[in-house]
Design a protein around this motif. Sequence first.
Motif, short mmCIF file in Angstrom:
data_model
loop_
_atom_site.label_atom_id
_atom_site.label_comp_id
_atom_site.label_asym_id
_atom_site.label_seq_id
_atom_site.Cartn_x
_atom_site.Cartn_y
_atom_site.Cartn_z
N GLU A 157 0.64 -1.13 -0.17
CA GLU A 157 0.15 0.43 -0.22
C GLU A 157 0.98 1.20 0.17
OE1 GLU A 157 -2.39 -0.35 3.43
OE2 GLU A 157 -4.04 -1.66 2.28
N LEU A 158 1.98 0.61 0.07
CA LEU A 158 2.83 2.54 0.28
C LEU A 158 4.05 2.19 0.27
CD1 LEU A 158 3.17 5.28 1.51
CD2 LEU A 158 3.11 4.45 2.94
N SER A 159 5.21 2.38 -0.84
CA SER A 159 6.37 2.04 -1.04
C SER A 159 7.96 3.24 -1.01
CB SER A 159 7.23 1.07 -1.28
OG SER A 159 8.21 0.79 -1.04
N ALA A 160 8.12 3.72 -0.02
CA ALA A 160 8.31 5.62 -0.35
C ALA A 160 9.62 5.52 0.64
CB ALA A 160 7.37 6.60 0.22
N ALA A 161 10.34 6.36 0.00
CA ALA A 161 12.13 6.53 0.16
C ALA A 161 12.29 8.05 0.05
CB ALA A 161 13.17 6.16 -0.50
N TYR A 162 13.03 8.60 1.40
CA TYR A 162 13.29 10.05 1.43
C TYR A 162 15.10 10.13 1.82
CZ TYR A 162 8.27 10.52 2.19
OH TYR A 162 6.49 9.30 1.82
N GLY A 163 15.12 11.54 1.57
CA GLY A 163 16.32 11.79 1.58
C GLY A 163 17.58 11.11 0.28
N LEU A 164 18.33 11.19 1.85
CA LEU A 164 19.79 10.81 1.11
C LEU A 164 20.50 9.28 1.42
CD1 LEU A 164 21.75 14.74 0.37
CD2 LEU A 164 20.42 12.99 -1.31
N ALA A 165 21.14 8.88 1.05
CA ALA A 165 21.75 7.64 1.24
C ALA A 165 22.58 7.96 1.46
CB ALA A 165 21.47 6.40 0.53
N ASP A 166 23.26 8.74 1.13
CA ASP A 166 24.58 9.00 1.36
C ASP A 166 25.20 10.82 1.00
OD1 ASP A 166 27.56 10.32 0.57
OD2 ASP A 166 28.19 7.80 -0.20
N ARG A 167 25.17 11.05 2.09
CA ARG A 167 24.55 12.90 2.49
C ARG A 167 26.33 13.93 1.56
NH1 ARG A 167 21.28 14.52 7.08
NH2 ARG A 167 20.11 12.59 7.21
N ARG A 168 27.14 12.82 1.77
CA ARG A 168 28.14 13.43 0.75
C ARG A 168 28.56 13.12 -0.79
NH1 ARG A 168 34.93 11.26 1.48
NH2 ARG A 168 35.57 13.46 0.36
N HIS A 169 27.81 12.40 -1.30
CA HIS A 169 28.19 12.28 -2.29
C HIS A 169 26.67 12.39 -3.25
CE1 HIS A 169 31.75 9.42 -1.20
NE2 HIS A 169 31.82 10.30 -1.87
N GLY A 170 25.48 12.81 -2.33
CA GLY A 170 24.26 13.32 -3.18
C GLY A 170 23.45 11.88 -3.53
#
Length: 341
Positions: free
Chosen positions: A35-48
């Motif tokens: 019913e819902l599958s979502a991702a947010y933000g960065l998995a690696d902040r340095r490399h975006g």
Amino acid sequence: MEPSANADLAADVDRVAAETGFAGVVRVDRAGTTELSAAYGLADRRHGIAMTPDTQVGIASGSKGMTALAVMSLVEDGTLSLGTTARSLLGTDLPLIADDVTIEHLLGHTSGIGDYLDEDDDIPITAYAMTVPVHELDTTEAFLRVLDGFPTAFPAGDRFFYCNGGFVVLALLAERASGVPFHDLVRDRVCRPAGLVDTDFLRSDALPGRAALGYVEMDGQWRTNVFHLPVLGTGDGGIYTTGADVHRFWTALFDGAIVSPDSVAQMVRPRSTAPEDPRRYGLGFWVHATRDDVVELEGYDAGVSFLSLHDPAAGLTATVVGTTAEAAWPLARLLQERLID
């Protein structure tokens, strides 16, 4: 849940994620439908590098359920029993663990052993809590150095007290009893029968490209947690997984694919109440505060926050995992209020 309700939930998840700056993954499955599958933000902040629903994320103490199942599978095949004492396999190692502490005590956090990482000590999540260089903690036996020297806190079986060290001891006992390295036990006895294709213990200094980094805010900067945690986890934490694999795990568990239904029933039966926590505890699993039919796994550590709720009767799984210690909790509360309470 009706389509409009799905849309409302997705909108609320988006809103809370935006308000809190959430980085991580959210997934809801019910009755065979995602019913819902979502991702947010960065998995690696340095490399975006952006988070995706298929990103592998650390779940910290969420791993304890898999440790418990690896141990219970050894109980089922007669390699161990719930009454096996820790001392019978430890020999002269860890002499402060009482002679009457059993596998069952350790699984239920009622062993009374002193903990190498006592969560009641109010150690800041930013602290470098490990007492030995973290790069040396790459096998279960290596943890003997950090487990030793902690006096018994109370008699075995006296009460519940959450104990990270107890699950490291369980990993050590399982390894010694079976003659198989603990990580392989989890892979062979939990991950493989459950069909978990993206779940494993990963080294924090050699993460694959699909794995998210965990972050700790220090001196106003986000830094990875590579110096905060053992380089390779063991019985009390360290597994990386995906939202899809968490759902597969719960489904396989209650289908009897990992251990027998009788063993599952033993493990998710409420046995203890936790001080200052309304939930109950079984053997390796939390049980909802008021509903015996809803089980939980939870993880909290430097750079990790994780909660997964499962109602087997409804085929419902709700999972939130974040890449900081506090990220998951606002969304976890939202999902619990909307789907469980």
